[in-house]
Design a protein around this motif. Structure first.
Motif, PDB file in Angstrom:
ATOM      1  N   UNK A 121       0.836  -1.193   0.000  1.00  0.00           N
ATOM      2  CA  UNK A 121       0.000   0.000   0.000  1.00  0.00           C
ATOM      3  C   UNK A 121       0.879   1.254   0.000  1.00  0.00           C
ATOM      4  N   UNK A 122       1.807   1.282  -0.975  1.00  0.00           N
ATOM      5  CA  UNK A 122       2.779   2.372  -1.047  1.00  0.00           C
ATOM      6  C   UNK A 122       2.957   2.837  -2.490  1.00  0.00           C
ATOM      7  N   UNK A 123       3.573   4.005  -2.607  1.00  0.00           N
ATOM      8  CA  UNK A 123       3.885   4.583  -3.916  1.00  0.00           C
ATOM      9  C   UNK A 123       5.124   5.452  -3.752  1.00  0.00           C
ATOM     10  N   UNK A 124       5.784   5.718  -4.850  1.00  0.00           N
ATOM     11  CA  UNK A 124       6.929   6.633  -4.854  1.00  0.00           C
ATOM     12  C   UNK A 124       6.519   7.975  -5.437  1.00  0.00           C
ATOM     13  N   UNK A 125       7.147   9.026  -4.945  1.00  0.00           N
ATOM     14  CA  UNK A 125       7.103  10.352  -5.557  1.00  0.00           C
ATOM     15  C   UNK A 125       8.543  10.677  -5.912  1.00  0.00           C
ATOM     16  N   UNK A 179      -2.209  10.322   0.003  1.00  0.00           N
ATOM     17  CA  UNK A 179      -2.455   9.664   1.294  1.00  0.00           C
ATOM     18  C   UNK A 179      -3.927   9.294   1.488  1.00  0.00           C
ATOM     19  N   UNK A 180      -4.795   9.705   0.583  1.00  0.00           N
ATOM     20  CA  UNK A 180      -6.174   9.212   0.617  1.00  0.00           C
ATOM     21  C   UNK A 180      -6.240   7.742   0.188  1.00  0.00           C
ATOM     22  N   UNK A 181      -5.164   7.261  -0.467  1.00  0.00           N
ATOM     23  CA  UNK A 181      -5.189   5.935  -1.083  1.00  0.00           C
ATOM     24  C   UNK A 181      -4.079   5.004  -0.621  1.00  0.00           C
ATOM     25  N   UNK A 182      -2.980   5.538  -0.100  1.00  0.00           N
ATOM     26  CA  UNK A 182      -1.859   4.697   0.332  1.00  0.00           C
ATOM     27  C   UNK A 182      -1.450   5.068   1.757  1.00  0.00           C
ATOM     28  N   UNK A 183      -0.663   4.180   2.377  1.00  0.00           N
ATOM     29  CA  UNK A 183      -0.201   4.407   3.748  1.00  0.00           C
ATOM     30  C   UNK A 183       1.251   4.877   3.833  1.00  0.00           C
TER      31      UNK A 183
END
Length: 174
Positions: free
Chosen positions: A89-93, A120-124
């Motif tokens: 439940x993560x993503x990179x910027x 942050x509405x979608x990932x932790x």
């Protein structure tokens, strides 16, 4: 993934607009200054043929934006979301850059806030790759609450592998 990583984000001063093929020239105008890439692991992105590859990767990521000042319509730089991981439940910027005339004006914290508040509405967890010698970006991310958690080799799209630090910001700390 039940959310868009390429939606228009904006505050009163700036817009993040999904990057399109037609944005190449306006973005390259900003990127063509060698100073922009001086601390970056890939220092030759100011060269047109190298930036063309960077831009191609940005388009193919389907998560890239051009950063625009609303008042003037001027393109300030680019950034993107990438590598969404459903299991973590993560993503990179990352892949963020600004023209030098926009440095030190408090723009990056506002842009990152737009991105963090949205995603942050979608990932932790949000991760960031920052070049080992990119002190300016390391300091900027620490000011945003980022914690350095690892060092790893990163293969940029069509470019040599480089050593990067990995930073994270967790939703509960945001």
């Amino acid at each position: 993934m039940n959310f868009s990583i390429q939606t228009i984000l904006e505050n009163e001063k700036y817009q993040l607009i999904p990057l399109h093929q037609g944005d190449f020239e306006s973005l390259y105008e900003v990127a063509s200054d060698p100073e922009v890439w001086k601390q970056h692991p890939n220092k030759d992105r100011y060269k047109r043929e190298v930036f063309e590859n960077f831009f191609k990767g940005a388009i193919e990521s389907k998560g890239a934006f051009k950063i625009v000042e609303k008042f003037s319509g001027e393109v300030l730089g680019s950034t993107r979301f990438y590598d969404f991981d459903e299991n973590k439940n993560s993503i990179f910027i990352g892949y963020t850059f600004y023209g030098t005339k926009f440095w030190g004006k408090g723009i990056n914290p506002q842009i990152k806030k737009l991105m963090l508040d949205y995603i942050f509405q979608f990932v932790d967890i949000i991760y960031f790759h920052i070049g080992k010698e990119n002190y300016r970006s390391q300091i900027a991310l620490e000011r945003l609450g980022g914690q350095k958690i690892a060092e790893e080799e990163v293969a940029y799209f069509g470019e040599p592998t480089r050593t990067n630090f990995v930073y994270e910001i967790k939703k509960e700390n945001h």
